[in-house]
Design an enzyme around this catalytic site. Structure first.
Site, PDB file in Angstrom:
ATOM      1  N   SER A  60      -9.288 -17.711  39.431  1.00 50.93           N
ATOM      2  CA  SER A  60      -7.923 -18.084  39.823  1.00 50.93           C
ATOM      3  C   SER A  60      -7.506 -19.403  39.183  1.00 50.93           C
ATOM      4  CB  SER A  60      -7.851 -18.214  41.338  1.00 50.93           C
ATOM      5  OG  SER A  60      -8.816 -19.154  41.762  1.00 50.93           O
TER       6      SER A  60
ATOM      7  N   HIS B 286      -6.214 -11.536  38.031  1.00 50.43           N
ATOM      8  CA  HIS B 286      -6.283 -12.418  39.209  1.00 50.43           C
ATOM      9  C   HIS B 286      -5.699 -11.698  40.419  1.00 50.43           C
ATOM     10  CE1 HIS B 286      -4.686 -16.292  41.309  1.00 50.43           C
ATOM     11  NE2 HIS B 286      -5.779 -15.841  41.877  1.00 50.43           N
TER      12      HIS B 286
ATOM     13  N   GLU C 251      -2.002 -10.916  39.002  1.00 47.93           N
ATOM     14  CA  GLU C 251      -1.611 -11.819  37.911  1.00 47.93           C
ATOM     15  C   GLU C 251      -2.535 -11.496  36.734  1.00 47.93           C
ATOM     16  OE1 GLU C 251      -0.112 -16.480  38.197  1.00 47.93           O
ATOM     17  OE2 GLU C 251      -2.137 -15.969  38.826  1.00 47.93           O
TER      18      GLU C 251
ATOM     19  N   ASN D 186      -0.736 -20.323  41.101  1.00 47.98           N
ATOM     20  CA  ASN D 186      -1.428 -21.495  41.658  1.00 47.98           C
ATOM     21  C   ASN D 186      -0.932 -22.798  41.046  1.00 47.98           C
ATOM     22  OD1 ASN D 186      -2.834 -19.981  43.420  1.00 47.98           O
ATOM     23  ND2 ASN D 186      -4.724 -19.906  42.226  1.00 47.98           N
TER      24      ASN D 186
END
Ligand code: T1G
Length: 707
Positions: free
Chosen positions: A414, A435, A447, A485
């Protein structure tokens, strides 16, 4: 007739075929063409009955949603479907609707105006309009309760979930299920009913129930909507529409529905949800990966690491019917991983999401292994081991040695650099990031991270695979934290700063929940585990700029062993059932640390809380766009709605910023820069768009043109 509507005859039965690929939407011109066909049939004495059927993969997926965008931006009124539906209902010759694929929205309304409905057993019918922030607008809230009863009609219109043809048959919405050739079955059914008086749905009252009983149904439905669809207007409007059907004559009920429909259509919620509908389709289009890029086979996969993420990912593949090898290093760890998988499936059966038979089949597809021996037989591997670069490189070196040529090597990291992971192999073109979001078997977002050498075939394959896995795949570039993120950092940073400056912990979370988020930023930290971010911050401490303010509370909680839900304490206190309650000691600690850091305390409004958190997302999103790590602003919206609980009825952070107005957002960001320093330096793209009066949506259009 037009190319989109064909009229043909099979002896004494007419066939009207709707042919508007890909989903036979009722685009302008089609309703009129169907009307003309009905007139022709009624003036042809040789014709005893008619069948309406869709060409291609489906019956009719509804009105043409693209026309709604034109309507709400131009204010021009769209022709309604009502006259066509009355013409069908008033037809002297019975009209049989032959349904395969989907009869959704206007498609089901069209079908209900027919005198009979037959369907393939695999068909689905539904009124999903609330998912677009609108309600049925062509008599659906009036005809559906007359066919399936009030309670079911309320559920279908307010929740928008389609039902399978078999259930529709049991409810009396479908008159016959046709195995095999649908048209042939429909024609013979039409001949059976040709001589009978054609039943008009609008005249049926037997299922409209009694006032007292209905009152309870509507009250319960409103309570459910207020809870499950918090803040959404359309579900409540849909309930009002069905209620009108139980209280008013058909035509008056349709007028009430039309008024509610128009109010919803011109609402910001609907514009945002229609943006999301097309956005979820737009993200699948990769400008430099042509539609005809070869797709690699993915019929057998392996997952390395049987922890929470690895186990969830294995379930995702098994649920899609793909056999999975689940590898871990020790028997005990593997048993634990398989134990969690069984527990998750058991709770899905309990909640009625899956049948036991389905689960038994899926578990058969997951094979726990302790070695790479069988890895030469898989088409793809997803690595989901502990988030450490050295370990990931070791795993990828092993995959490079054991997997067949052409296999896809994916990492579920991640935060870590995919290029660096790929460099541990001799086949960087086969390496990609996939992800998943926790819990992987629930969260819709995937992702997909391309690194410099990832091949177009591998990208195209993963994009297509995401749909098969029931995920929304969004392609992003390889920067730190990728897109989701990377933006989440500033968002949660501001939430912590606000507490350090005097805001209550609960007030910060409540402001974002009232804004529409599924959960507040601080509670989300406790759920994910405060130690996850803490370990990453420690790994990247060397990159932090000197003199730049950093939030301090979560690091200190972690030094005290407080990681959130998993340790029972974080921003909140948690009981054994993980129920949260305020923790006065935490507030006192933060106040003390703020005083030591010389941070003044002040009253902070909910408006400022929302602006600081959401505009931090927008500003970082704008940076990501101009750096090219996201293809479009809509990609960011889809990431945030499907991966971070951002409210879909706000359209996502970038759409929301456009709705507020980028000049206003830019001014507010500049204000925060003056108050809080360089962390709030406006992204050049935000500045440029604000100063030129443009939007992120226009930026996206420019990208398409430029591509
Ligand atoms: N209008 C316009 N375009 C549509 C469309 C529609 N109704 N449905 C799909 N498309 C486009 C979509 O954008 C995509 O385009 C392509 O078709 C394939 O779709 C009067 C007011 C039917 C289950 O909400 O749920 O009727 O990206 O990729 O996965 O009361 O499409 O290729 O350019 O989704 O096989 C109500 C919406 C409308 C159903 C098929 N109807 N559609 O899924 O294909 S409002 C809906 C779907 C209404 C009335 C009211 C799905 C599908 P592109 P796709 P799929």
């Amino acid at each position: 007739m037009t190319n989109f509507v064909r009229l043909s005859k099979d002896n004494d039965v007419a066939i009207i075929t709707i042919d508007n690929p890909p989903v036979n939407a009722l685009s302008p011109g089609i309703p009129d063409a169907i009307s003309a066909a009905i007139d022709e049939i009624n003036s042809d004495a040789a014709i005893k009955a008619a069948v309406i059927i869709g060409a291609g993969r489906t019956f009719v997926a509804g009105a043409d949603i693209k026309e709604f965008i034109k309507m709400t931006s131009s204010g021009k009124r769209l022709a309604t479907l009502l006259p066509l539906l009355l013409r069908i209902e008033n037809s002297a010759k019975p009209v049989v609707m032959a349904i395969h694929g989907q009869a959704f929205g206007g498609g089901l309304e069209l079908a209900m105006a027919g005198h009979y409905r037959v369907a393939s057993p695999t068909a689905q019918v539904g009124q999903p309009e609330v998912k677009l922030g609108i309600i049925p607008g062509a008599g659906g809230t009036q005809r559906l309760p007359r066919l399936v009863g009030v309670a079911k009609a309320v559920e279908m219109c307010a929740e928008g979930k389609p039902i399978p043809a078999r259930e529709a048959f049991d409810l009396g919405l479908i008159d016959r299920l046709i195995e095999g050739d649908l048209l042939a079955g429909a024609l013979s059914f039409a001949r059976e009913v040709a001589a009978k008086p054609a039943p008009k749905t609008r005249e049926r009252k037997e299922k409209l129930g009694a006032a007292a009983e209905n009152e309870a149904i509507f009250a319960a439905a409103r309570a459910t909507a207020a809870k499950k669809q918090r803040g959404l207007k359309a579900p409540l409007a849909a309930i009002d529409g069905v209620e009108a059907a139980t209280r008013l004559p058909f035509d008056e009920g349709c007028q009430v529905e039309a008024k509610l429909f128009t109010e919803c259509l011109f609402s910001d919620q609907s514009k945002a949800l229609i943006h999301v509908f097309f956005g979820e389709r737009e993200v699948a289009k990769i400008p430099d990966v042509p539609k005809d890029t070869p797709i690699l086979p993915v019929n057998r996969v392996a997952v390395v690491g049987s922890g929470t993420m690895g186990g969830g990912i294995a379930m995702v593949f098994a649920n899609a019917g793909i056999p999975v090898l689940l590898k871990d290093v020790e028997e005990a760890t593997l048993d634990q991983g398989m134990g969690k998988i069984r527990k998750n499936y058991a709770s899905s059966v309990q909640r009625g999401r899956f049948t036991q038979a389905f689960v038994d089949e899926r578990l058969q597809l997951i094979e726990p292994v302790l070695s790479y021996d069988k890895f030469s037989s898989v088409d793809m591997v997803v690595e989901a081991v502990f988030e450490g670069m050295a370990l990931k490189k070791a795993v990828f070196a092993e995959l490079d040695r054991t997997c067949r040529k052409g296999a896809i090597l994916a990492s579920n990291t991640s935060t870590l650099n995919i290029d660096e992971i790929a460099a541990a192999t001799s086949r960087a073109e086969a390496v990609i990031g996939t992800h998943f979001f926790s819990p992987a078997n629930v969260m819709r977002l995937l992702e997909i991270v391309r690194e410099q050498k990832t091949s177009k075939e591998v990208i195209a394959t993963c994009m297509q695979l995401s749909k098969k896995l029931g995920k929304v795949g969004v392609l992003v570039g390889n920067c730190r934290g990728f897109v989701g993120n990377r933006m989440f950092g500033p968002y949660r940073r501001e939430a912590q700063f606000l507490v350090e400056e005097g805001a209550d912990i609960e007030a910060v979370d409540r402001a974002l929940v009232d804004f529409g988020n599924a959960m507040g930023p601080l509670a989300t930290g406790d759920l994910a585990g405060l130690d996850v971010g803490w370990r990453i911050r420690k790994e990247y401490r060397h990159l932090e700029k000197a003199g730049v303010r950093q939030p301090f509370a979560e690091d200190r909680f972690c030094e005290m062993g407080r990681y959130g839900q998993k340790t029972g304490r974080g921003w909140y206190h948690y009981d054994e059932n993980r129920r949260a309650s305020a923790d006065p000691e935490v507030t006192a600690l933060v106040r003390k640390w703020s005083a030591e850091a010389g941070i003044g305390q002040r009253q902070i409004s909910a408006e400022e809380i929302v602006d600081r958190c959401v505009y931090a997302l927008v500003n970082e999103g704008a940076r990501i766009l101009e750096e090219g790590y996201a293809l479009r602003a809509v990609d960011i919206d889809i990431i945030y709605i499907n991966g971070y609980g951002f409210p879909a009825h706000r359209g996502g952070p970038m759409w929301y910023a456009d709705a507020v107005g980028l000049q206003k957002v830019y001014q507010r960001v500049c204000e925060f820069q003056r108050q809080h320093g360089e962390l709030w330096a406006p992204a050049p793209l935000l500045k440029r768009l604000a100063e030129t009066g443009k939007t992120f949506a226009e930026f996206d259009k420019e990208q398409v043109v430029a591509a």
